[in-house]
Design an enzyme around this catalytic site. Structure first.
Site, PDB file in Angstrom:
ATOM      1  N   GLY A  88      -5.509  -7.123   0.522  1.00  0.00           N
ATOM      2  CA  GLY A  88      -6.045  -6.158   1.475  1.00  0.00           C
ATOM      3  C   GLY A  88      -5.201  -4.897   1.491  1.00  0.00           C
ATOM      4  O   GLY A  88      -4.605  -4.514   0.475  1.00  0.00           O
ATOM      5  N   GLU A  89      -5.151  -4.249   2.644  1.00  0.00           N
ATOM      6  CA  GLU A  89      -4.369  -3.025   2.853  1.00  0.00           C
ATOM      7  C   GLU A  89      -4.916  -1.814   2.093  1.00  0.00           C
ATOM      8  O   GLU A  89      -4.364  -0.728   2.188  1.00  0.00           O
ATOM      9  CB  GLU A  89      -2.888  -3.216   2.456  1.00  0.00           C
ATOM     10  CG  GLU A  89      -2.168  -4.321   3.171  1.00  0.00           C
ATOM     11  CD  GLU A  89      -0.732  -4.485   2.698  1.00  0.00           C
ATOM     12  OE1 GLU A  89      -0.229  -3.613   1.952  1.00  0.00           O
ATOM     13  OE2 GLU A  89      -0.101  -5.494   3.073  1.00  0.00           O
ATOM     14  N   GLY A  90      -5.964  -1.994   1.289  1.00  0.00           N
ATOM     15  CA  GLY A  90      -6.429  -0.913   0.427  1.00  0.00           C
ATOM     16  C   GLY A  90      -5.726  -0.875  -0.910  1.00  0.00           C
ATOM     17  O   GLY A  90      -5.871   0.081  -1.675  1.00  0.00           O
ATOM     18  N   THR A  91      -4.979  -1.940  -1.227  1.00  0.00           N
ATOM     19  CA  THR A  91      -4.164  -1.935  -2.446  1.00  0.00           C
ATOM     20  C   THR A  91      -5.019  -1.829  -3.715  1.00  0.00           C
ATOM     21  O   THR A  91      -4.636  -1.144  -4.667  1.00  0.00           O
ATOM     22  CB  THR A  91      -3.286  -3.197  -2.519  1.00  0.00           C
ATOM     23  OG1 THR A  91      -4.079  -4.353  -2.219  1.00  0.00           O
ATOM     24  CG2 THR A  91      -2.147  -3.110  -1.522  1.00  0.00           C
TER      25      THR A  91
ATOM     26  N   ILE B  65       0.828  -1.205   0.000  1.00  0.00           N
ATOM     27  CA  ILE B  65       0.000   0.000   0.000  1.00  0.00           C
ATOM     28  C   ILE B  65       0.862   1.254   0.000  1.00  0.00           C
ATOM     29  O   ILE B  65       0.507   2.264  -0.622  1.00  0.00           O
ATOM     30  CB  ILE B  65      -1.006  -0.005   1.187  1.00  0.00           C
ATOM     31  CG1 ILE B  65      -2.003   1.141   1.038  1.00  0.00           C
ATOM     32  CG2 ILE B  65      -0.287   0.044   2.516  1.00  0.00           C
ATOM     33  CD1 ILE B  65      -2.838   1.110  -0.219  1.00  0.00           C
TER      34      ILE B  65
END
Length: 344
Positions: A311-314, A93
C-alpha cells in the site's frame, strides 16, 4: 450530430497517435507496454506531445471500526504510528518519492489520534475512525460526501499548481476488510474468494475476515446506490481518494492507480462515473487476494507484477519512471524519416 463529431475527432487523434508511435525507429510494437502507456497518456492529454508535470502522490490515512471484529493482527495504533513515519520520511513511499522526485502529500482523513498541527500533514479528519460496518454503516452519507469533497479540493489545488499526473496511497489498519467488502458489493464476488491476508493473517484469520464481511453484506443487503455502498463499507481514506479520483478525471489528469485499497476507491468512483478509468494507468497487480479480481472487474492491465502488497502508493511511485520513459520515447525518439533510416 455533436456526439458523432466528437467521436470522429477522437478517432482521428487516436490514428495520429498510433502513427507517430509506429513511425519511431523500431519494429512495430517493439517497445511493448511502453507503447500502450504512451498511447493512453496522449489520449488523456489529447496531444501528440505529452508531458508529465509535477507528479504527486496523496497518501490518506484513516481508522476503521471494523477492527473491533478482530480482523487484523495489528492494533489500531499502528495507523497513527505509520503516519508519524510518513512525516519523518522513513516509510517506503518516502524513499520512492524521493528517488523519483514525486511530490508526496500526507492527509489525516480519519485517524483515531490527535496529531499536533503540522505543515507536513493535511488535516482532512472527518471523524476519529469509522463505525463498525458489521453492526451499522461505517459512515453517514454526509460524512462520506465530506471526505469525497476533501479529496476533490486537494486535487483542485494540485491541478492549479501545475500537477497533471497523480497517484494515491493509504494507511489504515482494517482497510483491507473495508476494501474487500466494497469489492464484493460492487462486483458481486464472494468474500471467501475475495478475502486475503492483509497485514499478515493466517488461513484461519482469513476465514474469520470473510465471515465478518459476509455477515455485513447480509446486514446491508438492500443498499444499492454507489455512494451509499461507499458510505456503508468504506473508510474516510477510501472516500477521500474516491472523491480525488473523480475530480482528477474531470480535470483530465493522468491517474496512477495503485494497489488493493486505492483500487477499491477507484471501483467506487467507477460505479459513480464509469468514465474515470479512461484516465487511469494501473501501476501494478498487488499480491493481495482481491486485487486481481478488481483489475478483472475494471478490465485493467497492470504495468508491473512485483508481488507488492504494502500500500502507501508504493506501486504508483515505482511505476512512475516507466510512464516517464513512455512519454520520453514519444517526444524524443527519432522517426524513420528524421533519422534517415529505411522503413520497410
Amino acid at each position: 450530430m455533436q456526439e458523432q463529431t466528437i467521436t470522429t475527432v477522437k478517432t482521428d487523434l487516436d490514428n495520429q497517435i498510433q502513427q507517430k508511435i509506429d513511425l519511431k525507429t523500431k519494429p512495430l510494437g517493439a517497445l511493448g507496454t511502453l507503447e500502450q502507456i504512451a498511447f493512453k497518456v496522449c489520449q488523456i492529454q489529447e496531444t501528440l506531445s505529452p508531458q508529465l508535470k509535477q507528479p504527486s502522490i496523496l497518501v490518506c490515512a484513516g481508522d476503521h471500526g471494523i477492527t473491533h471484529e478482530k480482523i487484523s493482527p495489528f492494533p489500531q495504533e499502528v495507523t497513527f504510528q505509520m503516519v508519524m513515519n510518513f512525516l519523518g520520511g522513513g516509510a517506503a513511499i518516502n524513499v520512492f518519492c524521493r528517488q523519483h522526485n514525486i511530490n508526496l502529500l500526507v492527509a489525516d482523513t480519519g485517524v483515531n489520534y490527535d496529531f499536533e498541527p503540522s505543515e507536513q500533514l493535511l488535516d482532512l479528519k472527518v471523524r476519529k475512525g469509522t463505525r463498525n460496518f458489521a453492526v451499522e454503516p461505517a459512515m453517514t452519507m454526509e460524512e462520506c460526501q465530506t471526505a469525497m469533497n476533501n479529496g476533490a479540493a486537494i486535487i483542485e489545488k494540485l491541478h492549479q499548481a501545475g500537477t497533471n499526473i497523480v497517484g494515491f496511497g493509504e494507511m489504515g489498519i482494517g482497510n483491507t476488510t473495508a476494501a474487500t467488502a466494497l469489492l464484493c458489493k460492487y462486483a458481486d464476488y464472494s468474500p471467501y474468494e475475495a478475502s486475503g491476508a492483509g497485514t499478515g493473517l493466517d488461513s484461519q484469520g482469513i476465514q474469520h475476515k470473510a465471515s465478518v464481511i459476509e455477515k455485513a453484506l447480509n446486514l446491508h443487503a438492500k443498499i444499492s446506490d454507489p455512494k451509499e455502498i461507499l458510505a456503508c463499507f468504506g473508510g474516510y481514506e477510501i472516500a477521500t481518494i474516491c472523491g480525488a479520483i473523480l475530480k482528477a478525471a474531470e480535470l483530465k489528469m493522468v491517474i496512477l492507480s495503485d494497489g488493493f485499497i486505492a483500487t477499491s476507491a477507484l471501483i467506487a468512483a467507477h460505479a459513480i462515473n464509469p468514465n474515470v478509468t479512461d484516465y487511469c494507468l494501473f501501476a501494478h497487480e498487488s499480491n493481495e487476494q482481491g486485487h486481481k479480481l478488481m483489475l478483472e472487474h475494471l478490465k485493467a492491465e497492470p504495468i508491473l507484477h512485483l508481488g507488492l502488497r504494502l500500500g502507501e502508493g508504493t506501486g504508483s511511485a515505482i511505476a512512475f519512471p516507466i510512464v516517464q520513459s513512455a512519454v520520453n520515447f514519444m517526444n524524443e525518439m527519432s522517426s524513420f524519416e528524421d533519422a534517415g533510416v529505411s522503413n520497410v
